[in-house]
Design a protein around this motif. Sequence first.
Motif: not given
Length: 491
Positions: A413-416, A418-419, A432-436, A439-441
């Motif tokens: 679940y966690r791996e799915e 992390i975006t 808003e749509e997925k959550g979790g 990962s961003a700069h």
Amino acid sequence: MGKKLTKRSEDYSKWYNELVVKADLAENSGVRGCMVIKPYGFAIWEKMQAALDKMFKETGHENAYFPLFIPKSYLSKEASHVEGFAKECAVVTHYRLKNAEDGSGIIVDEDAKLEEELIVRPTSETIIWDTYRKWIQSYRDLPLLINQWANVVRWEMRTRLFLRTAEFLWQEGHTAHETEKEAVEEAERMMNVYAEFAQDHMAVPVVKGLKTESERFAGAVETYCIEALMQDGKALQAGTSHFLGQNFAKAFDVKFASKEGKQEFVWATSWGVSTRLMGALVMTHSDDNGLVLPPKLAPIQVVIVPIYKGLDQLDAISERVNPLVKELRAKGISVKYDNRDTYKPGFKFNEYELKGVPVRLAIGQRDMENGTYEVARRDTLEKETVPMDEVIAKIEFLMDDIQNNIYTKALDYREEHITEVETYEEFKKVLEEKGGFISAHWDGTTATEDKVKEETKATIRCIPIEGDKTEGRCMVTGEPSARRVLFAKAY
């Protein structure tokens, strides 16, 4: 019982609140914002406590106990520390009550005002460092590795059972070291101990990382953390470990004579986890039928339910079951034989499903004749018929298999969730749509961090210690970024 729970998909928050109460973990108390931890909930906490305590002692730490009350002057010695906790402190101002002259009841005796107010500990750095000044004189007294199991009070206005309460239980480690290097290694070591406990005992996968400057513990030079992801896509800080530099040593004048005979300030750490871990345990694994507990922390690992008509059948079943109970306990497996005649088997099945007991055995007349047990596992709700001479081996297998299975499910679940995103617009859409975890700069500035928090309610959960360290451009400002960080909405 479990069927009356609100579904997670309908209202996750309501599901959580109902489950904690209906599964007999805890309830609200007569004191606003405080909770009563019920025996079943406390039994889980005791298992957590025992496992952690063993790990602490294996890494050289000893337990001690320090006062609940802290003189107000102690708290003001470390400026950033007092600033961080000032708004959450409960203050004792008087030491006596008396009966009102008009007979209206008990009132505070105005003549019994304390010379100096006492703070009910929000954390114990100040009282402990005042004590360490007396304990540390020489490098021979170092390292000093102390842990305390205690309660603390932080006057929260919006509370939720286990996740955020005005009073909670925890442990707090406080260590003193000869060198900066040793103290940093200690802070990192304890973060790793917490991660190992979360993953091996709680079956909760965590990300190890560093907090940003604005999210650090008040008075820390560096804060290490473990972050977990709940089933609703929100993050939960599961434990923190702080490198305190020499800030508290200087504030409380804790010096030692070095090998060269010089007077030097010690280097410090503090670290802690709390009953908030109970909330993490519930929210990571449980389902619409109730709790799902990892076998390592379940108060009852196996429950045996007899199905019978009349006392003769019950006596015959008990004769068959009692040696099994004894043998399982000899192997260190906690087992309950529920032979209460005040509840039907169906009620008991629901009760233990709601309470997350990992393995349920049922035995009726047909099983007696066939020499079998019906074995049900809580994580998948699968049932199978197992011969009596194979049932112990089956239970031992399930203890490991259930533990591994629920960890794998949580990890997947966690791996799915992390975006990676490149732009602020993409960030807001995923949030808003997925959550979790996202990962961003980030450009490393508090201004950008505050802007994201203000506009989206997402915070930087951590700067991951492992993972992608590729340079890039901040998703908000386009300024250079040293590496990606993890954002999320959080509890």
